[in-house]
Design a protein around this motif. Structure first.
Motif, PDB file in Angstrom:
ATOM      1  N   THR A  74      -6.223  -7.910  -1.175  1.00  0.00           N
ATOM      2  CA  THR A  74      -6.681  -8.384   0.130  1.00  0.00           C
ATOM      3  C   THR A  74      -5.486  -8.864   0.929  1.00  0.00           C
ATOM      4  N   GLY A  75      -5.646  -8.902   2.240  1.00  0.00           N
ATOM      5  CA  GLY A  75      -4.571  -9.382   3.102  1.00  0.00           C
ATOM      6  C   GLY A  75      -3.844  -8.246   3.793  1.00  0.00           C
ATOM      7  N   ALA A 160     -15.894  -9.468  -6.950  1.00  0.00           N
ATOM      8  CA  ALA A 160     -15.953 -10.858  -6.486  1.00  0.00           C
ATOM      9  C   ALA A 160     -15.335 -11.793  -7.524  1.00  0.00           C
ATOM     10  N   MET A 161     -15.607 -11.530  -8.808  1.00  0.00           N
ATOM     11  CA  MET A 161     -15.017 -12.357  -9.854  1.00  0.00           C
ATOM     12  C   MET A 161     -13.505 -12.201  -9.879  1.00  0.00           C
ATOM     13  N   PRO A 167      -6.169 -16.121  -7.711  1.00  0.00           N
ATOM     14  CA  PRO A 167      -5.373 -17.347  -7.522  1.00  0.00           C
ATOM     15  C   PRO A 167      -5.289 -18.195  -8.786  1.00  0.00           C
ATOM     16  N   ILE A 168      -6.345 -18.163  -9.601  1.00  0.00           N
ATOM     17  CA  ILE A 168      -6.308 -18.909 -10.868  1.00  0.00           C
ATOM     18  C   ILE A 168      -5.234 -18.329 -11.777  1.00  0.00           C
ATOM     19  N   GLN A 169      -5.190 -16.999 -11.845  1.00  0.00           N
ATOM     20  CA  GLN A 169      -4.203 -16.320 -12.683  1.00  0.00           C
ATOM     21  C   GLN A 169      -2.786 -16.601 -12.182  1.00  0.00           C
ATOM     22  N   SER A 173      -0.071 -18.575 -14.357  1.00  0.00           N
ATOM     23  CA  SER A 173       1.184 -17.903 -14.706  1.00  0.00           C
ATOM     24  C   SER A 173       2.387 -18.725 -14.267  1.00  0.00           C
ATOM     25  N   ALA A 174       2.282 -19.321 -13.074  1.00  0.00           N
ATOM     26  CA  ALA A 174       3.387 -20.155 -12.582  1.00  0.00           C
ATOM     27  C   ALA A 174       3.583 -21.375 -13.469  1.00  0.00           C
TER      28      ALA A 174
END
Length: 199
Positions: A74-75, A160-161, A167-169, A173-174
Motif C-alpha cells: 500500500t502507499g 486484511a490480516m 507494521p507489527i512485523q 524486526s526492528a
C-alpha cells in the motif's frame, strides 16, 4: 520493497509447512503400526492426490503469497506502474521458484504427516476418516480444502490480516535487530568469534 518479497515468501512457506510438517520435530525412533500408517496414507492421498500434489501446493503458495503482498503493498510506492510490474512478476515467478523446494522436501513431509496422524488418531478413527475419504463427497471435501485459500472472501480476510501484520512485523524486526546489536556490543568476544567463523 525487499520486506514485501520476504513477507510474501515467508507467509506462503509458513502456510504450507503448517499443513503437514508438525511431525518432523518428533523422535525418529517411533515406528507407527502398519495398519494405522496405511489408513493415514489414504487420508493424505485424499487431501493431496499424488498426481496433483505439486500443482495444489504451488497454487496454494502463489495464492497466499499474493494475498500477503496485497496486504502490505500500500502507499505511493506501489502505485508506480513500474514498481507494481516488478512485484507482480516476482509473485508470478513464486510457483516456479518453489517447485524445486517442494520436489525435495514434500515427499518426506507427507510421509511424516502420515506418521503424525498415527500418533493423533486411533486406528478406528483413522478408518472412519479414510472411509469418508474414499467416498465421492469425501474426495471432493479433502481436495477442496486447499482451494478455500483462493476464495475471494477468504482472500480479502487474509489480506486484511496481512495489512495489520505488516507494521507489527516491522516493529518486531526492528526491536530484534536492536537487541542483537546491543548484545554484540556488550559481548565483543561473541562478535569476534562470529566474524572468525564467517557467520
Amino acid at each position: 520493497m525487499p520486506n514485501v518479497a520476504r513477507a510474501a515468501t515467508a507467509f506462503a512457506a509458513a502456510l504450507l509447512s503448517a499443513v503437514p510438517a508438525a511431525a518432523l520435530g518428533r523422535a525418529e525412533s517411533y515406528v507407527p503400526p502398519a495398519d494405522e500408517l496405511a489408513e493415514a496414507s489414504i487420508i493424505i492421498d485424499a487431501m493431496f492426490p499424488p498426481d496433483k500434489r505439486e500443482q495444489i501446493l504451488l497454487d496454494l503458495a502463489g495464492a497466499v503469497a499474493s494475498q500477503a503482498a496485497a496486504g502490505v503493498m500500500t502507499g505511493q510506492l506501489f502505485e508506480e506502474p513500474g514498481i507494481k510490474a516488478i512485484v507482480d512478476a516476482y509473485l508470478a515467478d513464486l510457483p516456479t521458484n518453489f517447485r524445486p523446494l517442494f520436489a525435495k522436501h514434500m515427499p518426506r513431509i507427507f510421509e511424516a504427516t502420515a506418521v503424525a496422524y498415527t500418533r493423533e488418531f486411533t486406528l478406528e478413527e483413522l478408518r472412519d476418516i479414510s472411509a469418508f475419504a474414499r467416498t465421492p463427497s469425501g474426495q471432493r471435501y479433502f481436495i477442496s480444502l486447499q482451494k478455500f485459500q483462493s476464495d475471494p472472501v477468504v482472500a480479502a480476510a487474509n489480506q486484511a490480516m496481512f495489512a495489520d501484520l505488516a507494521p507489527i512485523q516491522q516493529a518486531a524486526s526492528a526491536r530484534l535487530r536492536q537487541q542483537v546489536e546491543d548484545y554484540l556490543i556488550a559481548n565483543p568476544q561473541v562478535l569476534e568469534r562470529l566474524q572468525k567463523s564467517g557467520s
